[in-house]
Design an enzyme around this catalytic site. Structure first.
Site, short mmCIF file in Angstrom:
data_model
loop_
_atom_site.label_atom_id
_atom_site.label_comp_id
_atom_site.label_asym_id
_atom_site.label_seq_id
_atom_site.Cartn_x
_atom_site.Cartn_y
_atom_site.Cartn_z
N SER A 55 0.81 -1.22 0.00
CA SER A 55 0.00 0.00 0.00
C SER A 55 0.84 1.27 0.00
CB SER A 55 -0.95 -0.01 1.20
OG SER A 55 -1.80 -1.13 1.16
N HIS A 66 0.51 4.78 4.41
CA HIS A 66 -0.29 5.39 3.34
C HIS A 66 0.07 6.87 3.16
CE1 HIS A 66 -3.86 2.37 2.98
NE2 HIS A 66 -2.69 1.75 3.09
#
Length: 272
Positions: free
Chosen positions: A147, A198
């Site tokens: 991610s 993230h």
């Protein structure tokens, strides 16, 4: 968590299908592999390692030695753990979602940057996201997944919208902004998400983009894909085209069967 990933997966697909030609994927497997070698290899690594750690011998060893672990990096100097988590996924939905995101949003960036620059910025964003997790996260945090690196790709796309509008048109810009907003919202909604990875993966991509995009040309100008012909006006012998379609259908059936068997085996291994 799986339900959240599935819902977001469908939402991303519908947005891309309705609003973008830059991100829609209609190539054959051979064409995709030829045009986007880095993404093909990355997704293959995702699948192979996922199957290995869930089904095959020594999978638990690979997971244990490859998972991101702040305490092992800080106290034992196991710095490879800043890189290896980028390629590892433990749950099926996590692996599928990240691979899907990479397949949809990565090709345009790989074509614009070129193979070397794309893999460099992808890995740098992922590593920097994991460094942020190490420096700002809890000492006992354990994490894995691509991610952070994928958010680095989002960061590159965001920079294009902000400062390199010659590389991306208005319709695709609107789509990317929508996807980034949704992804960031989901980052804070889902309690199982590595928020630091993230956010700092995105920031890393945004910060590195000016250097890596120097001399870059728009996606359309650098695409070498063969044009898509209307199937109602075939440019080949009709019989040959029909045979080709039959072969494609057989391959799809084979791959679907293999996928179903793999899911069943994983389910037996994890829940049996």
């Amino acid at each position: 968590m799986n339900h959240v990933h599935t819902s977001l997966d469908r939402l991303l697909f519908n947005l891309v299908r309705r609003r973008s030609k830059m991100f829609i994927r209609n190539e054959s497997f051979y064409s995709f592999r030829k045009n986007y070698p880095v993404i093909t290899v990355l997704v293959a690594i995702h699948v192979i390692l996922f199957l290995w750690i869930n089904l095959f011998p020594f999978g638990d060893v690979i997971l244990d030695r490859g998972v991101g672990s702040n305490i092992h990096v800080a106290l034992a100097g196991e710095y490879w753990r800043l890189l290896t988590p980028i390629f590892l996924h433990y749950t099926l939905m996590h692996m599928v979602f990240n691979s899907f995101s990479l397949i949809i949003f990565g090709p345009a960036v790989e074509k614009i940057l070129g193979t070397g620059k794309f893999i460099s910025i992808y890995l740098l964003a992922g590593v920097l996201a994991n460094v942020a997790t190490l420096l700002l996260g809890d000492m006992y945090t354990r994490h894995l997944g691509a991610s952070g690196a994928i958010f680095g790709i989002f960061g590159v796309l965001a920079y294009m919208i902000w400062a390199r509008r010659d590389l991306i048109d208005r319709a695709n810009s609107q789509l990317v902004v929508t996807i980034i907003i949704i992804s960031l919202v989901m980052t804070f909604v889902n309690p199982n998400i590595n928020i630091l990875a993230h956010l700092f993966g995105f920031i890393a991509g945004l910060a590195l983009a000016p250097l890596f995009l120097m001399g870059a040309k728009p996606f359309v100008q650098r695409s070498h894909q063969r044009p898509v012909h209307d199937q109602e006006v075939p440019s080949f012998n009709p019989d040959r085209w029909a045979n080709h379609e039959k072969k494609k259908q057989k391959k799809k059936i084979i791959w679907i069967t293999v996928g179903i068997i793999a899911v069943i085996l994983i389910g037996i291994r994890m829940f049996g």
